[in-house]
Design a protein around this motif. Structure first.
Motif, short mmCIF file in Angstrom:
data_model
loop_
_atom_site.label_atom_id
_atom_site.label_comp_id
_atom_site.label_asym_id
_atom_site.label_seq_id
_atom_site.Cartn_x
_atom_site.Cartn_y
_atom_site.Cartn_z
N HIS A 132 0.83 -1.20 0.00
CA HIS A 132 0.00 0.00 0.00
C HIS A 132 0.87 1.26 0.00
CE1 HIS A 132 -3.68 2.33 1.14
NE2 HIS A 132 -2.77 3.12 1.69
N GLU A 133 1.82 1.31 0.92
CA GLU A 133 2.64 2.52 1.01
C GLU A 133 3.54 2.67 -0.21
OE1 GLU A 133 1.59 4.42 3.18
OE2 GLU A 133 0.52 2.93 4.38
N TYR A 134 4.05 1.56 -0.74
CA TYR A 134 4.85 1.67 -1.95
C TYR A 134 4.01 2.16 -3.12
CZ TYR A 134 7.38 0.70 -6.14
OH TYR A 134 7.97 0.86 -7.37
N PHE A 135 2.80 1.62 -3.26
CA PHE A 135 1.93 2.03 -4.37
C PHE A 135 1.61 3.52 -4.31
CE2 PHE A 135 0.01 -2.52 -4.38
CZ PHE A 135 1.13 -3.00 -5.06
N HIS A 136 1.61 4.08 -3.11
CA HIS A 136 1.37 5.52 -2.97
C HIS A 136 2.42 6.35 -3.72
CE1 HIS A 136 -2.06 6.41 -0.54
NE2 HIS A 136 -1.65 5.76 0.53
N ASN A 137 3.56 5.76 -4.05
CA ASN A 137 4.57 6.55 -4.76
C ASN A 137 3.98 7.21 -6.00
OD1 ASN A 137 7.45 7.35 -5.10
ND2 ASN A 137 7.17 6.26 -7.04
N TRP A 138 3.02 6.52 -6.63
CA TRP A 138 2.32 7.13 -7.76
C TRP A 138 0.93 7.60 -7.36
CZ3 TRP A 138 3.89 8.74 -12.42
CH2 TRP A 138 5.17 8.36 -12.82
N SER A 139 0.14 6.75 -6.71
CA SER A 139 -1.23 7.15 -6.35
C SER A 139 -1.24 7.82 -4.98
CB SER A 139 -2.16 5.93 -6.38
OG SER A 139 -1.64 4.86 -5.59
N GLY A 140 -0.67 9.04 -4.95
CA GLY A 140 -0.61 9.80 -3.71
C GLY A 140 0.56 10.75 -3.66
N ASN A 141 1.71 10.32 -4.22
CA ASN A 141 2.91 11.15 -4.17
C ASN A 141 3.15 11.88 -5.49
OD1 ASN A 141 3.01 9.87 -1.73
ND2 ASN A 141 5.05 9.02 -1.98
N ARG A 142 3.38 11.12 -6.54
CA ARG A 142 3.58 11.78 -7.85
C ARG A 142 2.31 12.52 -8.26
NH1 ARG A 142 8.10 9.88 -11.10
NH2 ARG A 142 7.17 10.99 -12.83
N VAL A 143 1.15 11.95 -7.96
CA VAL A 143 -0.12 12.67 -8.10
C VAL A 143 -0.74 12.72 -6.70
CG1 VAL A 143 -2.36 12.81 -9.21
CG2 VAL A 143 -0.43 11.76 -10.43
N THR A 144 -0.82 13.90 -6.13
CA THR A 144 -1.34 14.03 -4.77
C THR A 144 -2.73 14.64 -4.81
OG1 THR A 144 -0.72 14.72 -2.55
CG2 THR A 144 -0.40 16.33 -4.31
N CYS A 145 -3.31 14.87 -3.62
CA CYS A 145 -4.68 15.39 -3.57
C CYS A 145 -4.66 16.91 -3.36
CB CYS A 145 -5.49 14.70 -2.48
SG CYS A 145 -4.73 14.59 -0.87
N ARG A 146 -5.59 17.58 -4.00
CA ARG A 146 -5.64 19.04 -3.97
C ARG A 146 -5.95 19.58 -2.58
NH1 ARG A 146 -10.72 22.11 -6.34
NH2 ARG A 146 -11.42 21.41 -4.27
N ASP A 147 -6.88 18.93 -1.90
CA ASP A 147 -7.27 19.31 -0.54
C ASP A 147 -7.66 18.04 0.19
OD1 ASP A 147 -10.31 18.91 -0.87
OD2 ASP A 147 -9.87 20.35 -2.47
N TRP A 148 -7.86 18.13 1.49
CA TRP A 148 -8.08 16.92 2.28
C TRP A 148 -9.47 16.32 2.06
CZ3 TRP A 148 -4.00 14.60 3.02
CH2 TRP A 148 -2.83 15.25 3.43
N PHE A 149 -10.38 17.06 1.46
CA PHE A 149 -11.66 16.47 1.11
C PHE A 149 -11.49 15.42 0.01
CE2 PHE A 149 -12.71 20.75 2.70
CZ PHE A 149 -13.56 20.39 3.73
N GLN A 150 -10.40 15.50 -0.73
CA GLN A 150 -10.11 14.55 -1.80
C GLN A 150 -9.29 13.36 -1.30
OE1 GLN A 150 -11.63 15.72 -4.55
NE2 GLN A 150 -11.90 17.77 -3.69
N LEU A 151 -9.27 13.13 0.00
CA LEU A 151 -8.39 12.12 0.58
C LEU A 151 -8.56 10.75 -0.07
CD1 LEU A 151 -6.32 11.34 2.77
CD2 LEU A 151 -8.23 11.04 4.36
N SER A 152 -9.79 10.39 -0.42
CA SER A 152 -10.01 9.07 -1.02
C SER A 152 -9.40 8.97 -2.42
CB SER A 152 -11.51 8.75 -1.09
OG SER A 152 -11.73 7.40 -1.37
N LEU A 153 -9.08 10.11 -3.03
CA LEU A 153 -8.40 10.08 -4.32
C LEU A 153 -7.14 9.23 -4.22
CD1 LEU A 153 -8.04 11.29 -7.23
CD2 LEU A 153 -6.64 13.05 -6.15
N LYS A 154 -6.41 9.41 -3.13
CA LYS A 154 -5.20 8.60 -2.96
C LYS A 154 -5.46 7.35 -2.12
CE LYS A 154 -2.92 11.00 0.99
NZ LYS A 154 -2.48 9.86 1.79
N GLU A 155 -6.28 7.46 -1.07
CA GLU A 155 -6.43 6.31 -0.18
C GLU A 155 -7.37 5.24 -0.73
OE1 GLU A 155 -4.41 5.74 1.95
OE2 GLU A 155 -3.56 7.66 2.53
#
Length: 876
Positions: free
Chosen positions: A315-338
């Protein structure tokens, strides 16, 4: 861990707001505004010390847009030593927790110096001390506890970090990106400099300093680059890191194969920390993990622990792209990455293990954690519209229901179009802060499929309730599937819109058990709809929501014997599991309501499942496991915990007594050696514990003896814990002997000692409340460590019968733990509140007692906004 808005629904905002408080301010999604100032570059210089750390920050700032507003930097608990603007002393002012600086031009260099005390940071947010080492946790808003900065995810910066500290105390100095320089300093100190070439939000910043050793390895990417891998732990824990390293390399290869995502740095580090609020954190190139999700060997970790380590590392490794390289604009978009990353880690776990069992496990978690959230006072949408404290929205709704939403997109589009959509999403938004709408737009543009109606799943809270029945026209050789849906009001959303619900559906011949025609994907997008199936010669059985294609409550009209037949014949593993579980659930609900219980059909279905050589041990274990008391309670209008407990005990006793030989045979099945981590061996061990539980339910004396023999002879923690988990609920000398032996053997291992606390807190005994109160006074219990607090208080709150003791002492204990923990760590304390918030579901006596404890918590002066929000919303 991490704006084009969809149409506003009737009843917005989607999250009920807590009662007003003079110190707690509500943040709303509709108020989002792009940052006034950007920070393209930041340089940080740390002079590290456990008690007094100095942080010098140099920010290159740029005005964003045409305005004359000042620069505002967030800070929390910082001792400000100096502020400079373009090298000169600045006339800065503090407005609450913000540092405000007037800047005449469009660009400037801002320098601040602050002092912080990591040792005094019990919140475990920002820079804090853990067992003599220093580490950080910055998601969601922890960076402001390190230095002054615009602490929001849409401000992306390139970081250069210099750390200096005592070489003996902190021989390892780590940060994000690549280490570019090291050196010695005066007075036995040394330093290191790190650069991260990729712009990132401050919540992904990380720093670790301590006396650590690394398990090092290498991974060759698809393009041939060599990546250095390190897992840093204390020296004594080094032998327990092999599984985490293996899992990391599996995850890197899987992400390349399935999503085309290659790692982008030459170095990837993981650090294990004993004191950590979450499971792990995906900081760019330097993941910080709770030790519970890194350390494992056969003697100290269960199969579940091994699986969780693989899942969380991935999960944390996959965040390198789905969360880090593309992150969320604001915390309401948290599910975008999680939500997206949970879906990705679920796919990984399914591919390296049993896909059928993994789906069962994921749905069980959803039903146990997210469905109650959706039906209670804390219900909120996958993309909420308001919050007091963002840490309270790291929830099962955002993570698990968010993953189910992504799964629905995958089901609708199919693997190829979904992959094309994710490729476009990553390419289009690389290096940006994106929104959930951006993700859906990429899927639409790549696939040519209109998904606009499905975006309502992001904005509408609650679990849809679908009713289904099928009729048959013999003359026309056709079947008609009748469907209807209903969604109950949730806080802030009194009026609901119809949801589009994808249902994988098949018809099964009642006599042969064969599937009639191909499976169909039906989308229910009206309040009531009918769907025709042609070429159906006789009245069929309905197999619907196969694979749990939509996160719904499903009520299907069934004829006599239909569930029993589907439990043996349905070709979809999840649907087959559902049929067996529904047979048990119907009997359990009847028992809880003091109605007649048909145990015969349950016994026969379990016997047939155990005897079926076509299915493996892992599936058998999951299929025959009785639904939990909490899940039974969710089926009742008014919950009487004692009645639920008696019903479940009675059914398990009936199964155990009548199938004792079959359960003994399952328990004695060959295979499952302790050093074998194959899916087959794990399945045998899982079935062994489930069968032991049933056998003991039918004969407690013989069961205790068998469990003690398993405990004494176990060559792995799975069998050992499985036996102890049974013994803690029984009376007799075996219970005390096993608990004492377990404690003496593992008292120096914190993670295993957490199991010792947790198993006792989950014991099904009338004395459990008394024992939990004693454990809270045990020398090894500490409320400051989140793992230990969750092991005792969190496990006890999940013990449906004991927690709901009619004298109310369980409620009082949990409230005491919440209030005590809130003074140290509000984030962890707030996560203990929801069990009290379900007071409306219970009979009047318990309901009154639960509400009284909530009122005591909410009325406490000086309460953190974390706990205040949870408690006050639970009372509305």
């Amino acid at each position: 861990m991490a704006d084009v808005r969809s149409p506003t629904l009737p009843g917005d905002p989607q999250s009920a707001e807590a009662p007003p408080s003079p110190t707690h301010v509500t943040t709303r999604r509709e108020d989002y505004r792009a940052p006034d100032w950007l920070v393209p570059e930041i340089a940080l210089d740390f002079s590290l010390d456990l008690e007094r750390t100095r942080v010098r920050a140099i920010l290159s700032v740029e005005r964003n847009g045409d305005h004359d507003r000042p620069l505002k930097l967030d800070g929390d608990g910082l001792a400000l030593l100096k502020v400079k603007l373009d090298g000169a002393d600045a006339a800065a002012r503090q407005d609450g927790e913000q540092l405000v600086i007037d800047i005449a031009g469009d660009r400037a260099t801002v320098e601040t110096e602050v002092e912080i005390s990591p040792a005094a940071n019990t919140q475990l947010m920002g820079l804090y001390a853990s067992g003599g080492m220093l580490c950080t946790q910055c998601e969601a808003e922890g960076f402001r506890r390190i230095t002054f900065f615009p602490d929001r995810p849409d401000v992306l910066s390139r970081y250069r970090v210099r750390m200096e500290g005592d070489a003996a105390r902190f021989p390892v100095l780590l940060s994000n990106g690549n280490r570019v320089a090291t050196g010695e300093a005066a007075d036995g100190r040394h330093w290191a400099e790190w650069e991260d070439p990729f712009p990132k939000p401050c919540y992904l910043f990380a720093l670790v300093a301590g006396d650590l050793q690394a398990n090092s390895d290498r991974f060759t990417t698809a393009s041939g680059r060599e990546v250095e891998l390190n897992i840093y732990v204390r020296a004594a824990d080094l032998p327990k890191t092999a599984h985490a390293m293996h899992s990391l390399k599996q995850a890197m290869a899987w992400d390349e194969q399935v999503y085309g995502r290659e790692y982008d740095l030459d170095l990837f580090n993981i650090v294990a920390v004993s004191d950590f609020n979450m499971g792990a954190m995906e900081n760019k190139g330097l993941n910080v993990f709770n030790t519970a999700y890194v350390l494992a060997d056969q003697d100290t970790a269960t199969d579940g622990d091994f699986d969780n380590i693989a899942r969380v590392v991935a999960h944390e490794y996959f965040h390198n792209w789905s969360g880090n390289r593309v992150t969320c604009r604001d915390w309401f978009q948290l599910s975008l990455k999680e939500g997206f990353t949970v879906f990705r880690d679920q796919g990984f776990s399914a591919d390296i293990g049993s896909a059928a069992v993994k789906r069962i496990e994921d749905v069980r978690v959803l039903r146990a954690a997210q469905f109650p959230e959706d039906s209670g006072p804390l219900a909120h949408a996958v993309r909420p519209d308001s919050y007091l404290e963002i840490s309270n929205f790291y929830t099962a709704t955002v993570y698990n229901k968010g993953a189910e939403l992504i799964r629905m997109f995958h089901t609708l589009l199919g693997p190829e179009k979904f992959r094309a959509g994710t490729d476009l999403y990553f390419d289009r938004h690389d290096g940006e802060a994106a929104t959930c709408d951006d993700f859906v737009a990429a899927l639409e543009d790549a696939s040519g499929v209109d998904l606009s109606r499905f975006k309502i799943w992001y904005s509408q809270a609650g679990t849809p309730h679908v009713r289904a029945h099928i009729s048959h026209d013999a003359d026309a050789k056709a079947a008609l599937l009748h469907l209807s849906q209903h969604l109950a009001p949730t806080p802030g959303q009194a009026v609901k819109q119809v949801m589009p619900i994808p249902l994988r559906t098949a018809l099964i011949d009642r006599h042969s058990g064969e599937q009639i025609g191909d499976e169909r994907l039906i989308v229910l997008d009206e309040a009531e709809q009918a769907f025709r199936f042609d070429g159906v010669g006789s009245a069929p059985m309905l197999s619907i929501n196969r694979g749990f294609s939509a996160p719904i409550l499903l009520d299907v009209a069934r004829g006599p014997g239909e569930l029993e037949r589907l439990a043996q014949a349905d070709g979809d593993p999840f649907a087959r599991y559902e049929a067996i579980q529904e047979l048990m659930m119907r009997a359990l609900v009847a028992g809880a309501q003091a109605n007649a219980v048909d145990a015969d059909t349950v016994v026969e279905a379990i016997a047939a499942t155990l005897a079926d050589d076509r299915i493996d041990a892992a599936f058998k274990a999951e299929a025959i496991l009785a639904p939990s008391e909490a899940l039974i309670a969710d089926r009742l209008d008014v919950v009487v915990p004692d009645a639920v407990h008696r019903a479940r005990d009675a059914l398990r006793a009936a199964v155990g007594a009548r199938l004792s030989d079959a359960m003994l045979a399952a328990h004695r099945q060959e295979g499952g050696a302790g050093n074998d981590l194959s899916p087959e061996a794990k399945g045998i061990r899982r079935l062994r514990s489930v069968a032991l539980g049933y056998f003991a339910a039918g004969d407690a004396t013989a069961g205790a003896a068998l469990a003690k023999a398993q405990f004494d002879g176990a060559d792995n923690m799975t069998d050992r814990q499985g036996a102890l988990g049974l013994l803690v609920s029984l009376d007799g000398p075996e219970r005390v002997q096993a608990l004492d032996a377990f404690y003496l053997r593992f008292r120096e291992d914190p993670l295993v000692l957490d199991k010792w606390f947790g198993l006792q807190a989950m014991a099904q005994r009338a004395e459990t409340v008394d024992e939990v109160l004693k454990l809270a006074e045990h020398p090894d219990f500490t409320i400051s460590n989140p793992n230990r607090l969750r092991a005792l208080a969190g496990s006890f709150a999940a013990n449906h019968w004991a927690f709901h003791s009619p004298d109310g002492r369980g409620y009082a204990f949990l409230a005491d733990m919440i209030l005590a923990a809130d003074k140290l760590n509000p984030q962890t304390a707030a996560r203990l509140v929801p069990p009290l918030g379900r007071w409306r579901r219970f009979e009047p006596h318990r309901s009154k007692l639960m509400r009284a404890q909530l009122e005591r918590v909410a009325g406490t002066s000086g309460l953190s906004k974390d706990v205040y929000e949870q408690a006050s919303k639970s009372l509305v």
